[in-house]
Design an enzyme around this catalytic site. Structure first.
Site, PDB file in Angstrom:
ATOM      1  N   LYS A   1       1.074  -1.222  -0.120  1.00 36.56           N
ATOM      2  CA  LYS A   1       0.058   0.058  -0.161  1.00 36.56           C
ATOM      3  C   LYS A   1       0.742   1.055  -0.064  1.00 36.56           C
ATOM      4  O   LYS A   1       2.172   1.139   0.602  1.00 36.56           O
ATOM      5  CB  LYS A   1      -1.066   0.058   1.104  1.00 36.56           C
ATOM      6  CG  LYS A   1      -0.301   0.268   2.620  1.00 36.56           C
ATOM      7  CD  LYS A   1      -0.046   1.589   2.969  1.00 36.56           C
ATOM      8  CE  LYS A   1       0.796   1.428   4.363  1.00 36.56           C
ATOM      9  NZ  LYS A   1       1.919   2.632   4.645  1.00 36.56           N
TER      10      LYS A   1
ATOM     11  N   PRO B   1       9.679  -4.387  -0.492  1.00 37.19           N
ATOM     12  CA  PRO B   1      10.958  -4.175   0.628  1.00 37.19           C
ATOM     13  C   PRO B   1      10.534  -4.084   2.018  1.00 37.19           C
ATOM     14  O   PRO B   1       9.151  -3.393   2.113  1.00 37.19           O
ATOM     15  CB  PRO B   1      11.307  -2.680  -0.084  1.00 37.19           C
ATOM     16  CG  PRO B   1      10.611  -2.471  -1.385  1.00 37.19           C
ATOM     17  CD  PRO B   1       9.519  -3.260  -1.492  1.00 37.19           C
TER      18      PRO B   1
ATOM     19  N   ALA C   1      10.520  -2.858   5.858  1.00 36.36           N
ATOM     20  CA  ALA C   1      10.643  -1.711   6.774  1.00 36.36           C
ATOM     21  C   ALA C   1      10.782  -0.506   5.888  1.00 36.36           C
ATOM     22  O   ALA C   1      11.665   0.421   6.077  1.00 36.36           O
ATOM     23  CB  ALA C   1      11.792  -1.841   7.640  1.00 36.36           C
TER      24      ALA C   1
ATOM     25  N   GLY D   1       7.769   1.257   4.801  1.00 29.30           N
ATOM     26  CA  GLY D   1       6.410   2.321   4.685  1.00 29.30           C
ATOM     27  C   GLY D   1       5.232   1.894   3.679  1.00 29.30           C
ATOM     28  O   GLY D   1       4.764   2.512   3.422  1.00 29.30           O
ATOM     29  N   LEU D   2       5.522   0.452   3.392  1.00 30.82           N
ATOM     30  CA  LEU D   2       4.746   0.001   2.305  1.00 30.82           C
ATOM     31  C   LEU D   2       3.572  -1.041   2.975  1.00 30.82           C
ATOM     32  O   LEU D   2       3.031  -1.732   2.054  1.00 30.82           O
ATOM     33  CB  LEU D   2       5.469  -0.439   1.140  1.00 30.82           C
ATOM     34  CG  LEU D   2       6.338   0.403   0.575  1.00 30.82           C
ATOM     35  CD1 LEU D   2       7.119  -0.178  -0.764  1.00 30.82           C
ATOM     36  CD2 LEU D   2       5.448   1.452  -0.001  1.00 30.82           C
ATOM     37  N   ALA D   3       3.906  -1.371   4.084  1.00 32.66           N
ATOM     38  CA  ALA D   3       2.981  -2.272   4.891  1.00 32.66           C
ATOM     39  C   ALA D   3       3.226  -3.640   4.641  1.00 32.66           C
ATOM     40  O   ALA D   3       2.231  -4.433   4.490  1.00 32.66           O
ATOM     41  CB  ALA D   3       1.576  -1.904   4.948  1.00 32.66           C
TER      42      ALA D   3
ATOM     43  N   GLY E   1       4.630  -6.371   5.946  1.00 30.80           N
ATOM     44  CA  GLY E   1       4.284  -7.243   6.876  1.00 30.80           C
ATOM     45  C   GLY E   1       2.644  -7.394   7.168  1.00 30.80           C
ATOM     46  O   GLY E   1       2.187  -8.615   7.395  1.00 30.80           O
ATOM     47  N   SER E   2       2.165  -6.150   7.268  1.00 25.25           N
ATOM     48  CA  SER E   2       0.704  -6.187   7.266  1.00 25.25           C
ATOM     49  C   SER E   2      -0.143  -6.875   6.331  1.00 25.25           C
ATOM     50  O   SER E   2      -1.057  -7.469   6.443  1.00 25.25           O
ATOM     51  CB  SER E   2       0.155  -4.668   7.495  1.00 25.25           C
ATOM     52  OG  SER E   2       0.827  -4.014   8.497  1.00 25.25           O
ATOM     53  N   SER E   3       0.303  -6.619   5.053  1.00 26.62           N
ATOM     54  CA  SER E   3      -0.160  -7.148   3.955  1.00 26.62           C
ATOM     55  C   SER E   3      -0.166  -8.950   3.997  1.00 26.62           C
ATOM     56  O   SER E   3      -1.068  -9.684   3.683  1.00 26.62           O
ATOM     57  CB  SER E   3       0.156  -6.537   2.739  1.00 26.62           C
ATOM     58  OG  SER E   3      -0.664  -6.914   1.556  1.00 26.62           O
TER      59      SER E   3
ATOM     60  N   ASP F   1      -2.546  -1.568  10.517  1.00 29.26           N
ATOM     61  CA  ASP F   1      -2.375  -1.612   9.038  1.00 29.26           C
ATOM     62  C   ASP F   1      -3.184  -2.805   8.576  1.00 29.26           C
ATOM     63  O   ASP F   1      -3.544  -3.018   7.296  1.00 29.26           O
ATOM     64  CB  ASP F   1      -1.295  -1.298   8.174  1.00 29.26           C
ATOM     65  CG  ASP F   1      -0.826   0.260   8.261  1.00 29.26           C
ATOM     66  OD1 ASP F   1      -1.511   0.924   8.777  1.00 29.26           O
ATOM     67  OD2 ASP F   1       0.438   0.466   8.128  1.00 29.26           O
TER      68      ASP F   1
END
Ligand code: ATP
Length: 289
Positions: free
Chosen positions: A10, A94, A96, A98-100, A102-104, A136
């Site tokens: 994201k 990538p 850590a 800012g593209l979430a 791990g959350s995705s 997130d």
């Protein structure tokens, strides 16, 4: 049985923090949208009852610290499931950044395991469970485009923005989201206009979207990490339609409507930054799974 699920990254078209709450989190208003850069996750039944995870990425933990592992374990415990699971992830997003990522991954595991184990949970129920793993994760369960409020777990879905190219450039450093929020001084930031951004998205107004991108966390990350500021300024010089840092950084993204200009910016950036991606904005949910 084996199934494959997709976990897209994201970006935040706008990110505002209103105040710090008693629980230590910030009350936020974020406009999130998915882009076509995704991790792939294979889920497979096992003979025993354990959950195992493997990823070939040395920056990603292969144990209970992995958010995808936590997602599977949450479903297993909450619904008293005896079955075991092998989670095999191929990381493209990538870490850590800012593209979430791990959350995705966690959200994709929630969606996939729901199917594999026939739990019959709705997306709303999965999003609620996701909030127990991370702020997130709820958005990532739905994908598409949304306004996220609260600490990020309250999701108000929005229509997709007009399609465009998104160039993502990630400097080599990784950034801790907690560190950035802890150093945020809200008396000294420029707040993005979230209402105008929602209006621009609803009106399919690409120019309005570009005029309203904004992220209060830039006030921290760009100060602490001058290379992120330099990267942002470089992309601005290349002439993108809009340039912004995503989440707590350090990834900076550019929105570009025309392919020829996207190519020019992409090629220029490749000499400047190691990890550069040119992807499409997905914006709607039909691309999941
Ligand atoms: P956000 O935008 O939600 O703040 P991020 O993109 O900045 O997230 P992630 O890529 O999710 O950050 O990784 C943050 C940390 O979480 C990593 O340093 C890593 O140790 C840990 N982590 C746990 N699970 C995962 C996963 N599945 N993929 C990547 N990192 C993970």
């Amino acid at each position: 049985m084996k199934i494959l699920v997709k976990a897209p990254a994201k970006i935040n078209l706008a990110l505002d923090a209103l105040h710090k709450r008693d629980d230590g989190y910030h009350e936020v208003e974020m406009i999130m949208t998915t882009v076509d850069l995704a991790d792939m996750i294979e889920l497979e039944d096992t003979k025993d009852s354990s959950i195992k995870l493997s990823s070939q990425n040395r920056f990603v933990p292969n144990d209970e610290r992995n958010l995808a592992y936590q997602a599977a374990m949450l479903l297993k415990k909450r619904f008293n499931v005896e079955r075991g699971l092998n989670i095999s992830m191929t990381k493209t997003i990538p870490v850590a950044a800012g593209l979430a990522g791990g959350s995705s991954d966690a959200a994709a595991v929630l969606r996939g395991v729901n199917k594999l184990w026939n739990l019959g949970l709705s997306l709303d129920e999965l999003a609620k469970l996701g909030a127990e793993i991370g702020s997130d994760v709820s958005f990532c369960v739905y994908g598409g485009t949304a306004l996220a409020t609260g600490r990020g777990e309250k999701i108000h879905r929005l229509p997709p923005p007009p399609p465009c190219w998104v160039i993502l450039a990630k400097p080599t450093l990784g950034v801790s989201t907690a560190e950035i929020y802890n150093n945020l001084d809200l008396s000294n930031v420029q707040h993005p206009n979230i209402k105008e951004m929602v209006k621009a998205i609803e009106n399919e107004d690409y120019e309005g979207i570009c005029n309203n991108v904004g992220n209060v966390l830039e006030s921290v990350t760009l100060n602490r990490y001058p290379e992120v500021l330099a990267l942002k300024q470089q992309i601005e010089r290349f002439g993108a339609d809009a340039v912004l840092m995503s989440g707590s950084g350090p990834t900076v993204f550019a929105l570009v409507q025309y392919e020829s200009r996207m190519q020019r910016i992409y090629n220029g950036l490749r000499g400047f930054c190691e990890q550069v991606y040119a992807v499409r904005m997905l914006g709607d949910t039909q691309h999941l799974d």
